[in-house]
Design an enzyme around this catalytic site. Structure first.
Site, PDB file in Angstrom:
ATOM      1  N   HIS A   1       0.838  -1.201   0.000  1.00  0.00           N
ATOM      2  CA  HIS A   1       0.000   0.000   0.000  1.00  0.00           C
ATOM      3  C   HIS A   1       0.875   1.254   0.000  1.00  0.00           C
ATOM      4  O   HIS A   1       0.633   2.201  -0.760  1.00  0.00           O
ATOM      5  CB  HIS A   1      -0.908  -0.029   1.234  1.00  0.00           C
ATOM      6  CG  HIS A   1      -1.728   1.204   1.435  1.00  0.00           C
ATOM      7  ND1 HIS A   1      -3.034   1.307   1.019  1.00  0.00           N
ATOM      8  CD2 HIS A   1      -1.428   2.400   2.024  1.00  0.00           C
ATOM      9  CE1 HIS A   1      -3.505   2.503   1.335  1.00  0.00           C
ATOM     10  NE2 HIS A   1      -2.546   3.188   1.954  1.00  0.00           N
ATOM     11  N   GLU A   2       1.907   1.255   0.838  1.00  0.00           N
ATOM     12  CA  GLU A   2       2.799   2.418   0.908  1.00  0.00           C
ATOM     13  C   GLU A   2       3.637   2.559  -0.362  1.00  0.00           C
ATOM     14  O   GLU A   2       3.872   3.679  -0.839  1.00  0.00           O
ATOM     15  CB  GLU A   2       3.700   2.310   2.144  1.00  0.00           C
ATOM     16  CG  GLU A   2       2.962   2.168   3.469  1.00  0.00           C
ATOM     17  CD  GLU A   2       1.940   3.269   3.713  1.00  0.00           C
ATOM     18  OE1 GLU A   2       2.105   4.374   3.160  1.00  0.00           O
ATOM     19  OE2 GLU A   2       0.967   3.016   4.450  1.00  0.00           O
TER      20      GLU A   2
ATOM     21  N   HIS B   1       1.617   4.306  -2.889  1.00  0.00           N
ATOM     22  CA  HIS B   1       1.588   5.761  -2.717  1.00  0.00           C
ATOM     23  C   HIS B   1       2.774   6.408  -3.437  1.00  0.00           C
ATOM     24  O   HIS B   1       2.634   7.451  -4.089  1.00  0.00           O
ATOM     25  CB  HIS B   1       1.641   6.117  -1.233  1.00  0.00           C
ATOM     26  CG  HIS B   1       0.307   6.126  -0.556  1.00  0.00           C
ATOM     27  ND1 HIS B   1      -0.756   6.868  -1.013  1.00  0.00           N
ATOM     28  CD2 HIS B   1      -0.131   5.490   0.560  1.00  0.00           C
ATOM     29  CE1 HIS B   1      -1.797   6.687  -0.208  1.00  0.00           C
ATOM     30  NE2 HIS B   1      -1.447   5.847   0.744  1.00  0.00           N
TER      31      HIS B   1
ATOM     32  N   GLU C   1      -6.223   6.953  -1.069  1.00  0.00           N
ATOM     33  CA  GLU C   1      -6.166   5.719  -0.288  1.00  0.00           C
ATOM     34  C   GLU C   1      -6.822   4.564  -1.029  1.00  0.00           C
ATOM     35  O   GLU C   1      -6.317   3.441  -1.009  1.00  0.00           O
ATOM     36  CB  GLU C   1      -6.829   5.929   1.079  1.00  0.00           C
ATOM     37  CG  GLU C   1      -6.087   6.882   1.992  1.00  0.00           C
ATOM     38  CD  GLU C   1      -4.635   6.488   2.189  1.00  0.00           C
ATOM     39  OE1 GLU C   1      -4.360   5.289   2.409  1.00  0.00           O
ATOM     40  OE2 GLU C   1      -3.776   7.377   2.110  1.00  0.00           O
TER      41      GLU C   1
END
Length: 283
Positions: free
Chosen positions: A139-140, A143, A218
């Site tokens: 997930h990071e 980003h 997100e």
């Protein structure tokens, strides 16, 4: 959430200082064109300064330690996992840091894809399985690969510009009057007061827009994690956070995923966990 709070806090601090300078010195003048030029310069200054300081400030705020040489199996796993995911996402290897905190937290920050950071709390490592932690890391990484910090900085720069411009145009109109000779005069005290009050009000509205965009990011990062490690792992990670939320009082903690349900969603930087899980299931 941490990276957003730090970014917005720095941006607001810079904006406040620059706003006071503009109001006291009257640098922008009375013309709409002059105000617009100054709004552009000062508006983007706040967001860009926040962007380029984001990595350093984030590390200092949590007293994080960048892993330069893995000292144990956990650190080796972190480096190997982030390296593998970064390669799959097509980005340079980011710095990886661990910081001591009971909060289940992870965040990514940095001005560019080649100068980025992924930080993980000991609370996350102690409370999640490897599969769940792998999904959080993905997930990071998403980003970073999506260029979210740069996009956020550009959006914030535009919002800052409108906040400065509108507050000063309205303040100029309110504080201006004509004397007996037909000459326009301006009360500096009224101008300063009105511009500061309007800047705060417009700043709240700008924050709502920024938070909406953050929630959108997100969902994209969740989808990016699903493409890197599979959506089931990401769903498992979010469900784990739900379980932790039910058994621990985590309200007020700076958490990358945990959302305080008592707040209005307008001011949330992250969507409710239920909506994120539903979105993943619909992929």
């Amino acid at each position: 959430m941490m990276r957003i709070l730090l970014f917005l806090a720095t941006n607001m601090a810079v904006m406040l200082v620059l706003g006071i300078i503009l109001s006291v010195t009257g640098i922008a003048g009375n013309s709409t064109g002059g105000i617009l030029i100054m709004a552009l310069l000062f508006g983007f200054a706040g967001s860009l300064i926040s962007l380029f300081l984001s990595k350093t400030m984030a590390l200092r705020s949590v007293d994080g330690e960048v892993i330069t040489q893995p000292r144990n199996q956990t650190e080796r796993w972190l480096i190997d996992t982030v390296s593998r995911q970064a390669q799959k996402a097509g980005i340079p290897m980011p710095d990886v840091a661990i910081y001591h905190s009971p909060d289940v937290n992870a965040f990514a920050t940095g001005a560019t894809k080649s100068n980025s950071l992924v930080a993980v709390s000991t609370g996350l490592l102690n409370n999640m399985t490897e599969a769940e932690a792998e999904a959080v890391l993905a997930h990071e990484i998403s980003h970073i690969s999506n260029g979210d910090m740069v996009t956020m900085a550009l959006l914030q720069g535009v919002l800052n510009t409108f906040v400065i411009f509108l507050s000063r145009v309205i303040a100029t109109a309110v504080a201006s009057s004509r004397n007996n000779n037909g000459e326009e005069t301006r009360s500096s005290g009224i101008y300063f007061l009105v511009s500061m009050v309007l800047e705060m009000l417009f700043g709240v509205l700008a924050s709502i827009i920024a938070m909406w965009f953050s929630r959108y990011r997100e969902f994209r990062a969740d989808a990016g994690s699903a493409s890197l490690v599979g959506k089931e792992k990401m769903i498992m990670a979010l469900q784990r956070l739900q379980q932790l939320h039910e058994h621990q009082n985590l309200e007020g903690s700076l958490n990358a995923f945990m959302i305080n349900g008592k707040r209005s969603e307008l001011f949330m930087s992250h969507p409710p966990l239920e909506k994120r899980i539903e979105a993943l299931r619909n992929l």
